[in-house]
Design an enzyme around this catalytic site. Structure first.
Site, PDB file in Angstrom:
ATOM      1  N   CYS A 124      -8.459  -2.275  -3.977  1.00  0.00           N
ATOM      2  CA  CYS A 124      -7.791  -3.540  -3.651  1.00  0.00           C
ATOM      3  C   CYS A 124      -7.172  -3.471  -2.249  1.00  0.00           C
ATOM      4  CB  CYS A 124      -6.766  -3.888  -4.717  1.00  0.00           C
ATOM      5  SG  CYS A 124      -6.268  -5.631  -4.693  1.00  0.00           S
ATOM      6  N   HIS A 224      -9.935  -3.503  -9.684  1.00  0.00           N
ATOM      7  CA  HIS A 224      -9.047  -2.421 -10.124  1.00  0.00           C
ATOM      8  C   HIS A 224      -9.723  -1.547 -11.186  1.00  0.00           C
ATOM      9  CE1 HIS A 224      -5.248  -3.431  -8.054  1.00  0.00           C
ATOM     10  NE2 HIS A 224      -5.790  -4.629  -8.011  1.00  0.00           N
ATOM     11  N   GLU A 226      -9.108   1.461 -11.924  1.00  0.00           N
ATOM     12  CA  GLU A 226      -8.140   2.321 -12.615  1.00  0.00           C
ATOM     13  C   GLU A 226      -7.595   1.669 -13.873  1.00  0.00           C
ATOM     14  OE1 GLU A 226      -5.412  -0.480 -10.553  1.00  0.00           O
ATOM     15  OE2 GLU A 226      -7.374   0.403 -10.118  1.00  0.00           O
TER      16      GLU A 226
END
Length: 247
Positions: A124, A224, A226
């Site tokens: 990001c 994202h 993660e």
């Protein structure tokens, strides 16, 4: 006899992965004070992929080369908007207040990582930092470009959206020609930095991933990964790249 149990490599034998972090007011117990922190999602993603996470909070830049030389890879975490002055623009009314300490730190780390050919994954804001370092610019408020809020539908809520991936790319070899990714951003790459190649797009044409051909591993994604432990492919590929001996 049964197969021998699998023994996980000791921490000291696993790749050391620096993760850039926030410097924010935080509260725990009876305390409320500035703290260096990062969402646990990043730590868990690196650990699950086989790396050892090390937090890199904003600090006076100095010469980051010695630090970077001790790492096997660098993750540029998400976070606040990059100061538009860094890419020679005036701030949009919807652009967040600048964080000069974090900008200085992450821009310096990114420059150093590229010079050392240290594997780098930008998430990001991390993609935006990578683009800025290489001379690119950002769309400061995507709804003015796309006509809707589909990239950031609600505060603090990730949502899934499809991206199309260039099959003939490093990212394509990891994800295939498309994926459903978790999205949360109101800015994106505009003019791409020198040498960067766009390798994924949303349905409205927004660039969702870039990579630097010729680098050992230099990839930025606008989504994202993660936050999606059910799809560990990106972090797994990143950590595996750290274990390869460069030519």
């Amino acid at each position: 006899m049964g197969a021998a149990p699998r023994v996980r490599a000791a921490v000291t034998d696993r790749p050391l992965v620096g993760i850039t972090s926030y410097l924010e007011d935080a509260a725990w117990g009876v305390w409320q004070q500035p703290a260096a922190l990062v969402p646990q999602l990043y730590v868990d993603a690196v650990t699950a992929a086989g790396g050892v996470p090390v937090l890199l909070p904003p600090q006076p830049v100095g010469r980051p080369e010695r630090l970077l030389a001790r790492l096997d890879g660098l993750v540029l975490a998400g976070g606040p908007d990059v100061d538009p002055a860094r890419y020679h623009q005036q701030p949009h009314p919807r652009t967040g207040a600048p964080r000069p300490g974090r900008d200085d730190w992450e821009l310096a780390l990114t420059r150093g990582a590229l010079e050392l050919d240290l594997p780098l994954l930008g998430v990001c804001r991390g993609l935006q930092i990578l683009n800025t370092v290489l001379g690119g610019t950002l769309v400061q408020h995507l709804p003015e470009r796309t006509g809707d809020d589909s990239h950031q539908e609600a505060p603090a809520v990730f949502h899934r959206r499809p991206v199309t991936v260039e099959p003939d790319s490093g990212l394509g070899r990891i994800l295939g020609i498309g994926a459903e990714v978790l999205c949360y951003h109101h800015q994106a790459a505009d003019t791409l930095g020198t040498g960067l190649r766009p390798v994924a797009w949303s349905t409205d044409g927004t660039v969702e991933a870039v990579e630097l051909p010729g680098a050992r591993f230099a990839l930025g994604v606008q989504w994202h990964p993660e936050a999606d432990p059910a799809d560990p492919r990106l972090f797994t590929a990143f950590v595996r790249a750290l274990e390869e001996i460069p030519a």
